[in-house]
Design a protein around this motif. Structure first.
Motif, PDB file in Angstrom:
ATOM      1  N   LEU A 453       1.854 -20.017  -4.679  1.00 59.97           N
ATOM      2  CA  LEU A 453       0.891 -19.423  -5.810  1.00 59.97           C
ATOM      3  C   LEU A 453       0.327 -20.499  -6.378  1.00 59.97           C
ATOM      4  O   LEU A 453      -1.071 -20.635  -6.622  1.00 59.97           O
ATOM      5  CB  LEU A 453       1.749 -18.512  -6.419  1.00 59.97           C
ATOM      6  N   ALA A 454       0.910 -21.535  -6.834  1.00 58.21           N
ATOM      7  CA  ALA A 454       0.562 -22.606  -7.741  1.00 58.21           C
ATOM      8  C   ALA A 454      -0.773 -23.341  -7.164  1.00 58.21           C
ATOM      9  O   ALA A 454      -1.692 -23.724  -7.578  1.00 58.21           O
ATOM     10  CB  ALA A 454       1.525 -23.568  -8.132  1.00 58.21           C
ATOM     11  N   ASN A 455      -0.312 -23.552  -5.573  1.00 60.42           N
ATOM     12  CA  ASN A 455      -1.459 -24.285  -4.958  1.00 60.42           C
ATOM     13  C   ASN A 455      -2.586 -23.565  -4.828  1.00 60.42           C
ATOM     14  O   ASN A 455      -3.921 -24.081  -4.753  1.00 60.42           O
ATOM     15  CB  ASN A 455      -0.909 -24.677  -3.534  1.00 60.42           C
ATOM     16  N   GLU A 456      -2.520 -22.220  -4.261  1.00 62.33           N
ATOM     17  CA  GLU A 456      -3.574 -21.356  -4.293  1.00 62.33           C
ATOM     18  C   GLU A 456      -4.408 -21.051  -5.841  1.00 62.33           C
ATOM     19  O   GLU A 456      -5.672 -21.151  -5.550  1.00 62.33           O
ATOM     20  CB  GLU A 456      -3.171 -19.988  -3.925  1.00 62.33           C
ATOM     21  N   LYS A 462      -1.508 -29.585  -2.524  1.00 64.17           N
ATOM     22  CA  LYS A 462      -0.909 -29.337  -1.203  1.00 64.17           C
ATOM     23  C   LYS A 462       0.471 -30.155  -1.085  1.00 64.17           C
ATOM     24  O   LYS A 462       1.386 -29.801  -0.476  1.00 64.17           O
ATOM     25  CB  LYS A 462      -1.899 -29.187   0.003  1.00 64.17           C
ATOM     26  N   LYS A 463       0.157 -31.280  -1.210  1.00 64.37           N
ATOM     27  CA  LYS A 463       1.182 -32.606  -1.019  1.00 64.37           C
ATOM     28  C   LYS A 463       2.442 -32.136  -1.790  1.00 64.37           C
ATOM     29  O   LYS A 463       3.826 -32.279  -1.166  1.00 64.37           O
ATOM     30  CB  LYS A 463       0.989 -34.074  -1.467  1.00 64.37           C
ATOM     31  N   ASP A 464       2.564 -31.984  -3.200  1.00 62.07           N
ATOM     32  CA  ASP A 464       3.522 -31.337  -3.882  1.00 62.07           C
ATOM     33  C   ASP A 464       4.086 -30.164  -3.370  1.00 62.07           C
ATOM     34  O   ASP A 464       5.429 -29.808  -3.236  1.00 62.07           O
ATOM     35  CB  ASP A 464       3.342 -31.466  -5.240  1.00 62.07           C
ATOM     36  N   GLU A 465       3.553 -29.106  -2.886  1.00 63.22           N
ATOM     37  CA  GLU A 465       3.842 -27.981  -2.491  1.00 63.22           C
ATOM     38  C   GLU A 465       4.669 -28.109  -1.119  1.00 63.22           C
ATOM     39  O   GLU A 465       5.794 -27.510  -1.241  1.00 63.22           O
ATOM     40  CB  GLU A 465       2.699 -27.080  -2.142  1.00 63.22           C
ATOM     41  N   GLU A 466       4.254 -28.992  -0.347  1.00 58.14           N
ATOM     42  CA  GLU A 466       4.917 -29.318   0.784  1.00 58.14           C
ATOM     43  C   GLU A 466       6.054 -30.051   0.745  1.00 58.14           C
ATOM     44  O   GLU A 466       7.256 -29.974   1.366  1.00 58.14           O
ATOM     45  CB  GLU A 466       3.852 -30.036   1.801  1.00 58.14           C
ATOM     46  N   VAL A 511       2.885 -27.577 -11.945  1.00 58.62           N
ATOM     47  CA  VAL A 511       1.646 -28.191 -12.100  1.00 58.62           C
ATOM     48  C   VAL A 511       1.614 -29.448 -11.270  1.00 58.62           C
ATOM     49  O   VAL A 511       0.502 -29.993 -10.921  1.00 58.62           O
ATOM     50  CB  VAL A 511       1.038 -28.398 -13.455  1.00 58.62           C
ATOM     51  N   ARG A 512       2.841 -30.070 -11.211  1.00 53.71           N
ATOM     52  CA  ARG A 512       3.047 -31.208 -10.343  1.00 53.71           C
ATOM     53  C   ARG A 512       4.559 -31.199 -10.385  1.00 53.71           C
ATOM     54  O   ARG A 512       5.280 -30.947 -11.207  1.00 53.71           O
ATOM     55  CB  ARG A 512       2.352 -32.355 -10.917  1.00 53.71           C
ATOM     56  N   ILE A 513       5.103 -32.161  -9.369  1.00 55.56           N
ATOM     57  CA  ILE A 513       6.603 -32.372  -9.366  1.00 55.56           C
ATOM     58  C   ILE A 513       6.875 -33.079 -10.612  1.00 55.56           C
ATOM     59  O   ILE A 513       6.570 -34.094 -10.731  1.00 55.56           O
ATOM     60  CB  ILE A 513       7.008 -33.104  -8.058  1.00 55.56           C
ATOM     61  N   GLY A 514       7.650 -32.492 -11.393  1.00 52.94           N
ATOM     62  CA  GLY A 514       8.063 -32.894 -12.710  1.00 52.94           C
ATOM     63  C   GLY A 514       7.794 -32.422 -14.019  1.00 52.94           C
ATOM     64  O   GLY A 514       7.928 -32.793 -15.053  1.00 52.94           O
ATOM     65  N   ARG A 515       6.590 -31.389 -13.703  1.00 51.97           N
ATOM     66  CA  ARG A 515       6.075 -30.853 -14.660  1.00 51.97           C
ATOM     67  C   ARG A 515       6.008 -29.455 -14.254  1.00 51.97           C
ATOM     68  O   ARG A 515       5.214 -29.000 -13.478  1.00 51.97           O
ATOM     69  CB  ARG A 515       4.756 -31.440 -15.300  1.00 51.97           C
TER      70      ARG A 515
END
Length: 533
Positions: A453-456, A462-466, A511-515
């Motif tokens: 959802l955050a990526n959408e 997409k990289k962090d989602e994966e 919103v990113r890995i780590g936040r």
């Protein structure tokens, strides 16, 4: 202490006891004699016969040097290993030396029944030879930090004695101490090995009353209840065991009412203590009772699952369920103390261990990118229950949660980020009747869906989602939404989430890995497009 080194004369049980001790601690076991045989491709008797004792000692020394660089080992040494001072120094650098002893008659009986021993072969007077060797080696064995007599005890009993000695002499690593600063509601979270054996000492420091309501369930109480009750009773506490059902059904006003009855009948007053010995369900129930009995009594957490140690025991959320929803009846009520003994995790099945790791992953995603990378590299160590890895994972997760709770104790703002994965996770639990998925499994599915959802929404790459999805899969957790999801019921359930205000769809999203941030007003059509896939 990184390694446990067993020294002592032949026939004292170093190998069999070492194996059992390693199994108990979930460490690796190494027998130096076996390692020499593996490296040389020859048996010990063959080495002695073909090359003499000096060659064997040289090979033994090389093995010891290699072992000195490794961690979390239980090492059974040969009887003469410690005759070399360099071996002793190398082994002591990262380990504690425990000498296993036995009386002469026991040693004689064991070596006669055992394998061929080169130093005793061909000796007509076996007893005299053993006495001579013991005399020569006694000074070397005196280098031990701890001495344990194995003459009359079974191997399992010796293992218990070793663990007890390690705890009493504080040779185990000092517990991690995390202080959650909430003014008058502040408390310590201790994380380490063997803490449950010192529960009486920790409780005394709080200067509370002597009546204790010990809330648990039959399974957990059968494993640890007797020890806790024995320790507290010996310290002068009157312990009243209170066993609740081993299921989510325990979190009810009906069960809470029975605990109120038990507390009142046993004359618990406002100076008394409620202790939760168990996982999240026990902690929530016991905390709710502590918060409401006589308008609040002291509460102590002894979490026995990884999920409880990294999440539910920290932060003061206590509640019981209502027929119309989970955790609807509750309060924010902080404990006086949390004791997280990582040794208790050894009793969990693999599925329950992974359930707890879901909450660890959540903490990394929302607040610590470096910790996330560490998890990717060390998830195998966590699944293998390595004490060092578990200590780091639990303590880092607790620090993250403590920092968030200190800033927002009652979830009026930033604390809502701790709900990443939980909006979808709680909905899945509810729609499946709380009996298909364990909590951490539902959260893992929720994290995967909410990352998508955050990526959408364009706030997560997409990289962090994966990467998030990859770690969930690597841990062995479920990640796909259930098939044939009743989407209309799903959307209605999401609107009942406690973060929702004015019927706006609200999620804690990375919103990113780590936040992570709390995102409000997400369009319903976007949610349907994500959750229908």
């Amino acid at each position: 202490m990184e390694n446990i080194i067993l020294i002592g004369f032949m026939g004292t049980g170093k190998t069999i006891i070492g194996r059992k001790l390693a199994d108990r601690l979930n460490w690796d076991f190494i027998d130096t004699d076996s390692e020499v045989e593996r490296v040389t491709g020859k048996t010990i008797p063959q080495i002695f016969k073909q090359f003499g004792e000096s060659r064997f000692r040289s090979e033994e020394k090389l093995v010891v040097r290699k072992l000195g660089k490794r961690k979390h080992l239980v090492v059974a040494t040969g009887g003469g290993t410690v005759l070399d001072s360099e071996n002793v120094a190398c082994l002591r650098e990262n380990g504690i030396l425990i000498c296993l002893t036995a009386n002469l008659e026991t040693i004689l009986k064991r070596v006669k029944a055992g394998q061929s021993r080169p130093l005793l072969s061909g000796k007509e007077d076996l007893k005299q030879k053993i006495e001579e060797l013991l005399s020569v080696r006694s000074q070397a064995y005196s280098a031990a930090d701890i001495n344990i007599d194995t003459s009359f005890d079974k191997p399992d009993q010796v293992v218990e004695k070793i663990i007890q000695n390690l705890q009493e002499r504080k040779k185990m690593q000092a517990p991690v101490d995390i202080y959650l600063d909430l003014d008058k509601r502040s408390y310590h979270i201790y994380i380490g090995q063997g803490l449950i054996s010192s529960v009486d000492c920790y409780l005394k420091e709080l200067n509370l009353g002597k009546r204790v309501l010990l809330v648990s369930n039959p399974k957990v109480f059968g494993l640890f209840g007797e020890l806790v009750e024995k320790k507290l009773s010996a310290a002068g506490y009157r312990v009243i065991p209170a066993l609740a059902p081993d299921s989510e059904e325990a979190k009810s006003l009906d069960v809470a009412g029975k605990l109120y009855d038990l507390a009142y009948l046993n004359e618990l007053d406002r100076q008394s203590v409620v202790i939760a010995l168990g996982g999240g369900v026990v902690g929530d129930l016991a905390g709710f009772v502590a918060a409401t009995y006589m308008r609040g009594v002291a509460f102590v957490q002894l979490p026995t699952t990884l999920l409880a140690q990294v999440d539910s025991s920290v932060g003061g959320k206590v509640a019981v369920n209502h027929p119309r929803g989970k955790n609807i009846i509750g309060a924010f009520y902080q404990p006086k103390l949390v004791l997280s003994d990582i040794n208790l995790i050894s009793t969990l099945d693999d599925r329950e261990l992974r359930t707890g790791l879901a909450e660890v992953i959540k903490c990394a995603v929302i607040a610590d990118r470096e910790f996330f990378s560490w998890l990717v590299d060390h998830i195998g160590d966590l699944l293998d229950r390595r004490p060092e890895a578990l200590t780091r994972a639990i303590s880092t997760s607790c620090r993250i949660k403590a920092e968030v709770v200190q800033e927002d104790e009652t979830e009026s703002g930033r604390r809502a980020i701790l709900n990443f994965g939980h909006t979808v996770g709680h909905t899945i639990e509810a729609l499946s009747g709380y009996n298909l998925y364990r909590h951490g499994e539902a959260v893992a599915i929720g994290m995967a869906a909410e990352s998508r959802l955050a990526n959408e929404l364009g706030i997560l790459t997409k990289k962090d989602e994966e990467r998030i999805l990859g770690l969930i899969k690597k841990t062995g957790l479920p990640w796909e939404l259930p098939g044939q999801l009743p989407i209309d019921q799903f959307m209605v359930s999401i609107l009942k989430d406690k973060k929702v205000i004015d019927r706006e769809y609200t999620f804690a999203l990375p919103v990113r890995i780590g936040r992570a941030e709390v995102i409000k007003g997400i369009p319903e059509e976007v949610l349907r497009s994500i959750f229908c896939k």
